[in-house]
Design a protein around this motif. Structure first.
Motif, PDB file in Angstrom:
ATOM      1  N   PRO A 113       0.806  -1.218   0.000  1.00  0.00           N
ATOM      2  CA  PRO A 113       0.000   0.000   0.000  1.00  0.00           C
ATOM      3  C   PRO A 113       0.840   1.271   0.000  1.00  0.00           C
ATOM      4  CG  PRO A 113       0.250  -0.769   2.227  1.00  0.00           C
ATOM      5  CD  PRO A 113       1.020  -1.738   1.350  1.00  0.00           C
ATOM      6  N   GLY A 114       0.217   2.340  -0.438  1.00  0.00           N
ATOM      7  CA  GLY A 114       0.858   3.648  -0.361  1.00  0.00           C
ATOM      8  C   GLY A 114       0.061   4.664  -1.142  1.00  0.00           C
ATOM      9  N   THR A 115       0.415   5.921  -0.983  1.00  0.00           N
ATOM     10  CA  THR A 115      -0.221   6.940  -1.821  1.00  0.00           C
ATOM     11  C   THR A 115       0.475   6.997  -3.180  1.00  0.00           C
ATOM     12  OG1 THR A 115       1.122   8.620  -0.731  1.00  0.00           O
ATOM     13  CG2 THR A 115      -1.142   8.368   0.040  1.00  0.00           C
TER      14      THR A 115
ATOM     15  N   ALA B  85      -1.584  -1.297  -3.814  1.00  0.00           N
ATOM     16  CA  ALA B  85      -2.843  -0.678  -3.400  1.00  0.00           C
ATOM     17  C   ALA B  85      -2.641   0.823  -3.218  1.00  0.00           C
ATOM     18  CB  ALA B  85      -3.339  -1.327  -2.109  1.00  0.00           C
ATOM     19  N   VAL B  86      -3.130   1.585  -4.173  1.00  0.00           N
ATOM     20  CA  VAL B  86      -3.015   3.039  -4.137  1.00  0.00           C
ATOM     21  C   VAL B  86      -4.083   3.582  -3.194  1.00  0.00           C
ATOM     22  CG1 VAL B  86      -3.208   5.154  -5.500  1.00  0.00           C
ATOM     23  CG2 VAL B  86      -2.068   3.136  -6.472  1.00  0.00           C
ATOM     24  N   ALA B  87      -3.637   4.220  -2.130  1.00  0.00           N
ATOM     25  CA  ALA B  87      -4.555   4.738  -1.115  1.00  0.00           C
ATOM     26  C   ALA B  87      -5.218   6.024  -1.581  1.00  0.00           C
ATOM     27  CB  ALA B  87      -3.800   4.983   0.187  1.00  0.00           C
ATOM     28  N   ILE B  88      -6.516   6.050  -1.409  1.00  0.00           N
ATOM     29  CA  ILE B  88      -7.286   7.273  -1.628  1.00  0.00           C
ATOM     30  C   ILE B  88      -7.434   7.895  -0.252  1.00  0.00           C
ATOM     31  CG2 ILE B  88      -9.468   8.247  -2.416  1.00  0.00           C
ATOM     32  CD1 ILE B  88      -9.785   5.677  -4.145  1.00  0.00           C
ATOM     33  N   ASP B  89      -6.600   8.868   0.048  1.00  0.00           N
ATOM     34  CA  ASP B  89      -6.522   9.447   1.385  1.00  0.00           C
ATOM     35  C   ASP B  89      -7.083  10.866   1.348  1.00  0.00           C
ATOM     36  OD1 ASP B  89      -5.848  10.481   3.852  1.00  0.00           O
ATOM     37  OD2 ASP B  89      -3.826   9.645   3.843  1.00  0.00           O
TER      38      ASP B  89
ATOM     39  N   ALA C 126      -0.248 -10.707   4.033  1.00  0.00           N
ATOM     40  CA  ALA C 126       0.779  -9.782   4.493  1.00  0.00           C
ATOM     41  C   ALA C 126       0.634  -8.411   3.841  1.00  0.00           C
ATOM     42  CB  ALA C 126       2.172 -10.335   4.191  1.00  0.00           C
ATOM     43  N   ILE C 127       1.213  -7.439   4.527  1.00  0.00           N
ATOM     44  CA  ILE C 127       1.345  -6.068   4.035  1.00  0.00           C
ATOM     45  C   ILE C 127       2.841  -5.803   3.927  1.00  0.00           C
ATOM     46  CG2 ILE C 127       1.034  -3.634   4.624  1.00  0.00           C
ATOM     47  CD1 ILE C 127      -1.484  -4.586   6.247  1.00  0.00           C
ATOM     48  N   ILE C 128       3.261  -5.312   2.789  1.00  0.00           N
ATOM     49  CA  ILE C 128       4.665  -4.959   2.571  1.00  0.00           C
ATOM     50  C   ILE C 128       4.824  -3.462   2.802  1.00  0.00           C
ATOM     51  CG2 ILE C 128       6.459  -4.682   0.788  1.00  0.00           C
ATOM     52  CD1 ILE C 128       6.178  -7.559   1.554  1.00  0.00           C
TER      53      ILE C 128
ATOM     54  N   SER D  68      -6.790   0.655  -6.567  1.00  0.00           N
ATOM     55  CA  SER D  68      -6.876   1.684  -5.530  1.00  0.00           C
ATOM     56  C   SER D  68      -7.845   1.211  -4.456  1.00  0.00           C
ATOM     57  CB  SER D  68      -7.316   3.025  -6.122  1.00  0.00           C
ATOM     58  OG  SER D  68      -8.584   2.906  -6.714  1.00  0.00           O
ATOM     59  N   PHE D  69      -7.749   1.824  -3.289  1.00  0.00           N
ATOM     60  CA  PHE D  69      -8.669   1.484  -2.214  1.00  0.00           C
ATOM     61  C   PHE D  69      -8.910   2.706  -1.343  1.00  0.00           C
ATOM     62  CE2 PHE D  69      -4.743   1.258   0.096  1.00  0.00           C
ATOM     63  CZ  PHE D  69      -5.056   1.444   1.429  1.00  0.00           C
ATOM     64  N   ASP D  70     -10.018   2.659  -0.629  1.00  0.00           N
ATOM     65  CA  ASP D  70     -10.392   3.730   0.283  1.00  0.00           C
ATOM     66  C   ASP D  70     -10.710   3.093   1.631  1.00  0.00           C
ATOM     67  OD1 ASP D  70     -11.036   6.247   1.181  1.00  0.00           O
ATOM     68  OD2 ASP D  70     -12.916   6.402   0.087  1.00  0.00           O
TER      69      ASP D  70
END
Length: 160
Positions: A7-9, A34-38, A84-86, A68-70
């Motif tokens: 994940p990350g922006t 996973a592109v964060a929608i922040d 896992a999360i990297i 992407s995810f929110d």
């Protein structure tokens, strides 16, 4: 299939991000960027543009995709059935924040592990914020980001 989430922006996606992604792709059967929608940040690029910029750099990584995810990362990881999360660690200064985040994520979802991956040391000083600052001031960012990202930054910050 063992899936991990990276994940990350990714605003913008850097060579350091790509390096961590390549390392993760060697460790897991499948990696989902996973592109964060922040909503608390004001990103330069839209989530759709960030996904597009990353997707163009996945050649040679057949076990990687991008979306992407929110919302909460652990909720997304649970929904995707990730194990896992990297997270990339560039320097000691990243560790405290990432360590606390990993502990909170473990509290929220004990079945998902956080794995820290160090990029090549040549990327240890590269951050998206610094890259944007250099681009905004007219500097050359080609050694810090993939070619398509450098081009997108030139369009976002045209020389005056």
């Amino acid at each position: 299939m063992k899936l991990c989430i990276y994940p990350g922006t990714f605003d913008p996606f850097t060579n350091g991000h790509l390096d961590v992604l390549q390392r993760a792709a060697k460790l897991f059967k499948h990696v989902r960027v996973a592109v964060a929608i922040d909503s608390t940040k004001k990103p330069l690029f839209s989530p759709e543009k960030r996904v597009e910029l990353i997707r163009a750099n996945l050649r040679g990584l057949p076990n990687v995709d991008v979306t992407s995810f929110d919302g909460l990362l652990v909720e997304f990881a649970r929904k995707e059935k990730a194990v896992a999360i990297i997270r990339g660690l560039r320097a000691l200064s990243d560790f405290e924040f990432e360590f606390n985040m990993a502990l909170m994520n473990r509290h929220l979802e004990p079945k998902v592990e956080t794995i820290f991956v160090m990029p090549n040391e040549s990327y240890s000083y590269t951050s998206s914020s610094l890259v944007k600052q250099i681009a905004k001031l007219g500097g050359d960012v080609r050694k810090f980001v993939p070619a398509n990202v450098a081009q997108a930054l030139r369009k976002a910050y045209p020389k005056k």
